[in-house]
Scaffold this motif. Sequence first.
Motif, PDB file in Angstrom:
ATOM      1  N   ALA A 153       0.816  -1.214   0.000  1.00 20.36           N
ATOM      2  CA  ALA A 153       0.000   0.000   0.000  1.00 20.36           C
ATOM      3  C   ALA A 153       0.849   1.263   0.000  1.00 20.36           C
ATOM      4  O   ALA A 153       0.491   2.266  -0.619  1.00 20.36           O
ATOM      5  CB  ALA A 153      -0.931   0.007   1.216  1.00 20.36           C
ATOM      6  N   ASN A 154       2.003   1.217   0.688  1.00 18.42           N
ATOM      7  CA  ASN A 154       2.802   2.435   0.808  1.00 18.42           C
ATOM      8  C   ASN A 154       4.179   2.080   1.347  1.00 18.42           C
ATOM      9  O   ASN A 154       4.380   1.020   1.946  1.00 18.42           O
ATOM     10  CB  ASN A 154       2.115   3.433   1.754  1.00 18.42           C
ATOM     11  CG  ASN A 154       2.745   4.811   1.717  1.00 18.42           C
ATOM     12  OD1 ASN A 154       3.447   5.152   0.774  1.00 18.42           O
ATOM     13  ND2 ASN A 154       2.490   5.602   2.742  1.00 18.42           N
ATOM     14  N   TYR A 155       5.130   2.969   1.114  1.00 19.86           N
ATOM     15  CA  TYR A 155       6.465   2.838   1.686  1.00 19.86           C
ATOM     16  C   TYR A 155       6.718   4.088   2.503  1.00 19.86           C
ATOM     17  O   TYR A 155       6.708   5.199   1.991  1.00 19.86           O
ATOM     18  CB  TYR A 155       7.506   2.687   0.572  1.00 19.86           C
ATOM     19  CG  TYR A 155       8.929   2.797   1.061  1.00 19.86           C
ATOM     20  CD1 TYR A 155       9.401   1.924   2.037  1.00 19.86           C
ATOM     21  CD2 TYR A 155       9.791   3.763   0.565  1.00 19.86           C
ATOM     22  CE1 TYR A 155      10.692   2.018   2.506  1.00 19.86           C
ATOM     23  CE2 TYR A 155      11.096   3.856   1.023  1.00 19.86           C
ATOM     24  CZ  TYR A 155      11.541   2.983   1.990  1.00 19.86           C
ATOM     25  OH  TYR A 155      12.825   3.074   2.458  1.00 19.86           O
ATOM     26  N   ILE A 156       6.928   3.911   3.809  1.00 24.28           N
ATOM     27  CA  ILE A 156       6.996   5.065   4.707  1.00 24.28           C
ATOM     28  C   ILE A 156       8.415   5.598   4.849  1.00 24.28           C
ATOM     29  O   ILE A 156       8.687   6.762   4.624  1.00 24.28           O
ATOM     30  CB  ILE A 156       6.422   4.705   6.087  1.00 24.28           C
ATOM     31  CG1 ILE A 156       4.936   4.344   5.940  1.00 24.28           C
ATOM     32  CG2 ILE A 156       6.588   5.853   7.069  1.00 24.28           C
ATOM     33  CD1 ILE A 156       4.261   3.977   7.229  1.00 24.28           C
ATOM     34  N   ASN A 157       9.330   4.739   5.250  1.00 26.70           N
ATOM     35  CA  ASN A 157      10.714   5.174   5.410  1.00 26.70           C
ATOM     36  C   ASN A 157      11.641   3.983   5.270  1.00 26.70           C
ATOM     37  O   ASN A 157      11.245   2.943   4.770  1.00 26.70           O
ATOM     38  CB  ASN A 157      10.908   5.889   6.763  1.00 26.70           C
ATOM     39  CG  ASN A 157      10.534   4.994   7.938  1.00 26.70           C
ATOM     40  OD1 ASN A 157      10.772   3.792   7.900  1.00 26.70           O
ATOM     41  ND2 ASN A 157       9.964   5.569   8.977  1.00 26.70           N
ATOM     42  N   GLY A 158      12.859   4.142   5.758  1.00 28.17           N
ATOM     43  CA  GLY A 158      13.874   3.126   5.551  1.00 28.17           C
ATOM     44  C   GLY A 158      13.517   1.719   5.957  1.00 28.17           C
ATOM     45  O   GLY A 158      14.003   0.772   5.374  1.00 28.17           O
ATOM     46  N   GLU A 159      12.699   1.555   6.960  1.00 25.07           N
ATOM     47  CA  GLU A 159      12.440   0.187   7.427  1.00 25.07           C
ATOM     48  C   GLU A 159      10.964  -0.154   7.570  1.00 25.07           C
ATOM     49  O   GLU A 159      10.628  -1.280   7.941  1.00 25.07           O
ATOM     50  CB  GLU A 159      13.141  -0.039   8.771  1.00 25.07           C
ATOM     51  CG  GLU A 159      12.689   0.922   9.864  1.00 25.07           C
ATOM     52  CD  GLU A 159      13.456   0.734  11.155  1.00 25.07           C
ATOM     53  OE1 GLU A 159      12.968   1.203  12.182  1.00 25.07           O
ATOM     54  OE2 GLU A 159      14.524   0.116  11.115  1.00 25.07           O
ATOM     55  N   ILE A 160      10.071   0.755   7.281  1.00 24.56           N
ATOM     56  CA  ILE A 160       8.643   0.501   7.440  1.00 24.56           C
ATOM     57  C   ILE A 160       7.926   0.580   6.094  1.00 24.56           C
ATOM     58  O   ILE A 160       8.056   1.560   5.364  1.00 24.56           O
ATOM     59  CB  ILE A 160       7.982   1.509   8.411  1.00 24.56           C
ATOM     60  CG1 ILE A 160       8.654   1.475   9.777  1.00 24.56           C
ATOM     61  CG2 ILE A 160       6.489   1.217   8.545  1.00 24.56           C
ATOM     62  CD1 ILE A 160       8.448   0.202  10.549  1.00 24.56           C
ATOM     63  N   ILE A 161       7.196  -0.478   5.774  1.00 24.97           N
ATOM     64  CA  ILE A 161       6.313  -0.455   4.608  1.00 24.97           C
ATOM     65  C   ILE A 161       4.887  -0.717   5.100  1.00 24.97           C
ATOM     66  O   ILE A 161       4.681  -1.177   6.225  1.00 24.97           O
ATOM     67  CB  ILE A 161       6.715  -1.507   3.555  1.00 24.97           C
ATOM     68  CG1 ILE A 161       6.536  -2.929   4.111  1.00 24.97           C
ATOM     69  CG2 ILE A 161       8.138  -1.287   3.084  1.00 24.97           C
ATOM     70  CD1 ILE A 161       6.823  -4.015   3.091  1.00 24.97           C
ATOM     71  N   GLU A 162       3.920  -0.418   4.260  1.00 23.63           N
ATOM     72  CA  GLU A 162       2.531  -0.678   4.599  1.00 23.63           C
ATOM     73  C   GLU A 162       1.936  -1.646   3.589  1.00 23.63           C
ATOM     74  O   GLU A 162       2.182  -1.544   2.381  1.00 23.63           O
ATOM     75  CB  GLU A 162       1.725   0.626   4.610  1.00 23.63           C
ATOM     76  CG  GLU A 162       2.052   1.528   5.774  1.00 23.63           C
ATOM     77  CD  GLU A 162       1.167   2.755   5.868  1.00 23.63           C
ATOM     78  OE1 GLU A 162       1.018   3.310   6.970  1.00 23.63           O
ATOM     79  OE2 GLU A 162       0.620   3.169   4.814  1.00 23.63           O
ATOM     80  N   ILE A 163       1.147  -2.592   4.097  1.00 23.83           N
ATOM     81  CA  ILE A 163       0.485  -3.572   3.247  1.00 23.83           C
ATOM     82  C   ILE A 163      -1.010  -3.570   3.533  1.00 23.83           C
ATOM     83  O   ILE A 163      -1.451  -3.132   4.598  1.00 23.83           O
ATOM     84  CB  ILE A 163       1.047  -4.996   3.487  1.00 23.83           C
ATOM     85  CG1 ILE A 163       0.912  -5.371   4.975  1.00 23.83           C
ATOM     86  CG2 ILE A 163       2.488  -5.098   3.012  1.00 23.83           C
ATOM     87  CD1 ILE A 163       1.173  -6.813   5.266  1.00 23.83           C
ATOM     88  N   SER A 164      -1.759  -4.067   2.582  1.00 26.86           N
ATOM     89  CA  SER A 164      -3.207  -4.164   2.738  1.00 26.86           C
ATOM     90  C   SER A 164      -3.583  -5.588   3.124  1.00 26.86           C
ATOM     91  O   SER A 164      -3.269  -6.542   2.404  1.00 26.86           O
ATOM     92  CB  SER A 164      -3.893  -3.778   1.426  1.00 26.86           C
ATOM     93  OG  SER A 164      -5.300  -3.919   1.544  1.00 26.86           O
ATOM     94  N   VAL A 165      -4.242  -5.715   4.274  1.00 29.13           N
ATOM     95  CA  VAL A 165      -4.680  -7.022   4.767  1.00 29.13           C
ATOM     96  C   VAL A 165      -6.163  -6.944   5.095  1.00 29.13           C
ATOM     97  O   VAL A 165      -6.563  -6.239   6.034  1.00 29.13           O
ATOM     98  CB  VAL A 165      -3.898  -7.443   6.032  1.00 29.13           C
ATOM     99  CG1 VAL A 165      -4.337  -8.837   6.482  1.00 29.13           C
ATOM    100  CG2 VAL A 165      -2.409  -7.404   5.786  1.00 29.13           C
ATOM    101  N   ASP A 166      -6.974  -7.640   4.309  1.00 30.05           N
ATOM    102  CA  ASP A 166      -8.433  -7.630   4.532  1.00 30.05           C
ATOM    103  C   ASP A 166      -8.975  -6.199   4.628  1.00 30.05           C
ATOM    104  O   ASP A 166      -9.702  -5.842   5.564  1.00 30.05           O
ATOM    105  CB  ASP A 166      -8.780  -8.404   5.813  1.00 30.05           C
ATOM    106  CG  ASP A 166      -8.382  -9.869   5.733  1.00 30.05           C
ATOM    107  OD1 ASP A 166      -8.417 -10.422   4.614  1.00 30.05           O
ATOM    108  OD2 ASP A 166      -8.027 -10.446   6.765  1.00 30.05           O
TER     109      ASP A 166
END
Length: 284
Positions: free
Chosen positions: A40-53
């Motif tokens: 869903a998104n890439y926030i910074n160096g170590e955090i990404i966002e995914i879509s779950v349900d």
Amino acid sequence: MNSIVKLLCLLLLFSIVVACSASTNSNKHIPKESQWLTVANYINGEIIEISVDKQIKQVKLLSLQLPEHLALGARGEEYSAAATKLIKTELQSSEQVKLTFDEQPMNSDGVLEAIVELKNGKILNELLLIQGLAKVHIEEPNVKMENKYKKLEQSAKQLQRGIWETELDHLVDAIPLKKIVDSRFELEVDKQKQTVYISNTSSHDIDLDGWKLVSVKDNQTYTFHEYTLPAHSTVQLISGKEAIKNSLPNVIVWEADHIWHLSDADPAELYTHNNELVSVWEDQ
């Protein structure tokens, strides 16, 4: 007195029910490891966002520290930008990822900590280590990838990639290269029998408490607990469906199936409790 006892029992029962309920609710927030999830998104160096349900979950790359969190001096921004570019490029190309978790899938901030697999079969965590754009950061109980990740890090350091360039070496808390430091051990694997033979060729008993035997192919690890290998003796570690527990002092059951790959090369390595490599079995 009976009333007090009953009250205490009811309070204990209530606590157990609440704890079980909390555990069940927590597990609902952990996505299945076998499914592809949309980035869903890439926030910074170590955090990404995914879509779950239809919900957005934050995911931290397991067991890594990226350049933005390291003391890299004047060139820190350069390496942070390189890591960001690699992550963005790979995520945009893949669009979906699979997550694999360790013992504790979620940290205290409610962020998932995972191994991130891309559509092309590559592992994002490993790509960063290979390019020298991340450093291994192990936090118990999530120690599953320690041996494999440290090897990748050591390789990047030897090749002086990314943060491991010579001029930055003194700025980074580098992990010393593992070397074979003990010739008293002989290591052999019979993959057909799913059995490992570890021999102590010395004239002294050796305490193996905390030592690790690693199946390199899938980074599967057996940790010895309160075990002493007598002088001039051999211990067998048996795994697979045919392994049977018994009282023999020289046989240990590794309670897992299909540890050793029959068709692919799958070396074995033995490490001390200090993570020093003491013996290797090369699978030719």
